[in-house]
Every structure is written in structure tokens, then in C-alpha cells.
Design a protein around this motif. Sequence first.
Motif, PDB file in Angstrom:
ATOM      1  N   VAL A  15       6.597   1.219   6.606  1.00 36.50           N
ATOM      2  CA  VAL A  15       7.431   2.082   7.447  1.00 36.50           C
ATOM      3  C   VAL A  15       8.301   3.035   6.620  1.00 36.50           C
ATOM      4  O   VAL A  15       9.182   3.689   7.161  1.00 36.50           O
ATOM      5  N   ASP A  16       8.056   3.126   5.336  1.00 33.75           N
ATOM      6  CA  ASP A  16       8.860   3.978   4.461  1.00 33.75           C
ATOM      7  C   ASP A  16       8.007   5.028   3.761  1.00 33.75           C
ATOM      8  O   ASP A  16       8.107   5.233   2.557  1.00 33.75           O
ATOM      9  N   GLY A  17       7.178   5.691   4.566  1.00 32.47           N
ATOM     10  CA  GLY A  17       6.262   6.675   4.030  1.00 32.47           C
ATOM     11  C   GLY A  17       4.825   6.260   4.282  1.00 32.47           C
ATOM     12  O   GLY A  17       4.563   5.187   4.846  1.00 32.47           O
ATOM     13  N   PRO A  18       3.869   7.084   3.876  1.00 28.60           N
ATOM     14  CA  PRO A  18       2.456   6.817   4.178  1.00 28.60           C
ATOM     15  C   PRO A  18       1.878   5.659   3.384  1.00 28.60           C
ATOM     16  O   PRO A  18       2.124   5.517   2.191  1.00 28.60           O
ATOM     17  N   GLY A  19       1.123   4.820   4.078  1.00 29.07           N
ATOM     18  CA  GLY A  19       0.449   3.719   3.408  1.00 29.07           C
ATOM     19  C   GLY A  19       1.368   2.546   3.114  1.00 29.07           C
ATOM     20  O   GLY A  19       2.451   2.416   3.667  1.00 29.07           O
ATOM     21  N   ASN A  20       0.899   1.689   2.235  1.00 25.69           N
ATOM     22  CA  ASN A  20       1.652   0.515   1.816  1.00 25.69           C
ATOM     23  C   ASN A  20       2.478   0.892   0.587  1.00 25.69           C
ATOM     24  O   ASN A  20       1.927   1.348  -0.417  1.00 25.69           O
ATOM     25  N   ARG A  21       3.806   0.691   0.653  1.00 30.21           N
ATOM     26  CA  ARG A  21       4.660   1.232  -0.394  1.00 30.21           C
ATOM     27  C   ARG A  21       5.643   0.192  -0.924  1.00 30.21           C
ATOM     28  O   ARG A  21       6.114  -0.678  -0.191  1.00 30.21           O
ATOM     29  N   MET A  22       5.953   0.311  -2.211  1.00 32.44           N
ATOM     30  CA  MET A  22       7.089  -0.406  -2.769  1.00 32.44           C
ATOM     31  C   MET A  22       8.323   0.453  -2.542  1.00 32.44           C
ATOM     32  O   MET A  22       8.290   1.666  -2.782  1.00 32.44           O
ATOM     33  N   VAL A  23       9.399  -0.168  -2.051  1.00 34.60           N
ATOM     34  CA  VAL A  23      10.618   0.573  -1.745  1.00 34.60           C
ATOM     35  C   VAL A  23      11.754   0.072  -2.625  1.00 34.60           C
ATOM     36  O   VAL A  23      12.045  -1.125  -2.662  1.00 34.60           O
TER      37      VAL A  23
END
Length: 290
Positions: A15-23
Motif C-alpha cells: 500500500v506504499d507504492g506499486p508492487g511489493n515494497r520495503m518501507v
Amino acid sequence: MISATISKILNFSCVDGPGNRMVIFFQGCNYNCKNCHNPQIIGICNHCADCVKHCPTQALQTIHTENEKTKVVWNKALCTECDKCIEVCPHQASPKTMTMTVYELIEKIRENRLLINGITVSSGEASLNLPFIISLFRLIKTTASLKHLTCMIDSNGSLSVTGWKHLNPYLDGAMIDLKAWHDETHKWLTNRSNHRVFETMNFLHAQKKLHEIRLLHIPNKTDFMEQIEKVAYYLRPFSSSVKIKLNAFRHHGVVRDALNWEECNQQEINNLADGLSKRGVQSLVTPAMY
């Protein structure tokens, strides 16, 4: 070696940008939003030690540094995440942070590189750590095993255009919060002007780096419905290529007066979305849950 205070790291988020992301969440913010749902990341711990006596598991202790200053240290292994330290902090800060260098963070990203599409820096306000972020993004873009990752920022838009120009060569996209339309409303809500927010969105859009504009609808507080014509006129040129995300105000995480504010329901979000859509705004995204 550049270092920064990190509040927390999510290894995986969708939910923090496109795709699966490390935040990566940085500690500290230059806004003081009345409705902040993470108020404990606004301030930086000044090691006053007020929190130590309230920790039920002694996960917080004080030590004396070489220059005889008191420092609060956090033992993660003893912590039960009761957040009592956050509740009693008079500075809207948290002692449960990490000081990390760019290279330490790169190693953490490297561990997850095959499972993620990119990283997002967030907070608080991540752009307060601009030299750190530029160094981090540059390393990602120039490291063979990491250069497939996209680099994005979630920001309140307060960074100057000059700052964005320095970050731009290494940036893939930005999510920007437009917290209110009128400057007076924005100042009341955040204690800061929104002039730079508009400059930020205009610049990033021209650079094709604006991924998402976020509007938080707070009934009877924000002014998007009152100024629907002007808001739609401004957003319309963006919306053919930029997501316009509408968020509903909830009480989760907020403190003080905001706990008594009216929550935003689905009908109110639908009314805002319909009003914008009828005036030509495209790419509207509404909450999946309320």
C-alpha cells in the motif's frame, strides 16, 4: 558516513507504492498535524528519560555517554510494544528508534531484494533527511544487484523545488499529500503553508515523477467539498497520468481534539469522488475498507 534516525522498517508492503515494497519510516516531521495518526514520529527523542520509569519490562534504560550526557537506550528483546513510553512522552517522540547508516540500510535492502519491487521512504517527513535519501537512492541505482528496485518517496510536499531537483535523478515516483485547499485551512491543520505543496506537485508532474496525490477528507474540517470546483480544475490535468487517492479520516492513532472529530464515512467519500468525477477528474481511488 551519513546516518539517520529510523522509526521502523516494514520489509513488505503493498500500500506504499506499486508492487511489493520495503518501507523505511524516518523519525521526525516538520508538520504538526492536528489529525496525525502517527504523532509519536513527529519529534526526535531528546533523552529526557521521562519514559524510562514507565516501562513495565525495563526495556528502556539510561546510560551516561563520554561527555557525561544521559542517553536513553532501548532493548528490543525486552520490549512488549505496550507503547507506554510513547503515551507519556511530552515531545511526540519515541525512544524506540534506530540510528542507521546508508550502508547498514543497503544491507537490509539486499537481504530482501528478490522479494520486493522497490523501496519507499516515508515518515513523518522523509525529505528532512534529503542527503541520506539521495545517497541511499544513488547506491541502489548504481549497485548491480539492486538497480532493478524502484525508489519512491511518500511526502507532505514541503521540500523546496531545489531539493526535488537534487533528488530527481534517482527518484522513480512520489506520493504527495494535499491536506487542504486553502492556505489558511492548511495552516490551521498542519501549522504550515501549502504553497510549497503545489510547487512540489507541479514540478514532479512536469518531470513525470508524480505517482499519486492524496486527499484526506475530514468532515467539516478540510475544505475539498467547499472548493470542489477549484480542486477539480487543478487536479484534472494531473489525473490522466496520476492517481488521485481519497482517504477517509478515522480516529485510529490520533490524539487530543481530533479524537472528537467526526469520522468520514463511505457516503461522504463517494460524494467527494462523484463531485470530482463529474468535473472531469480521472484515476480516482477510494478506500477499500471503512
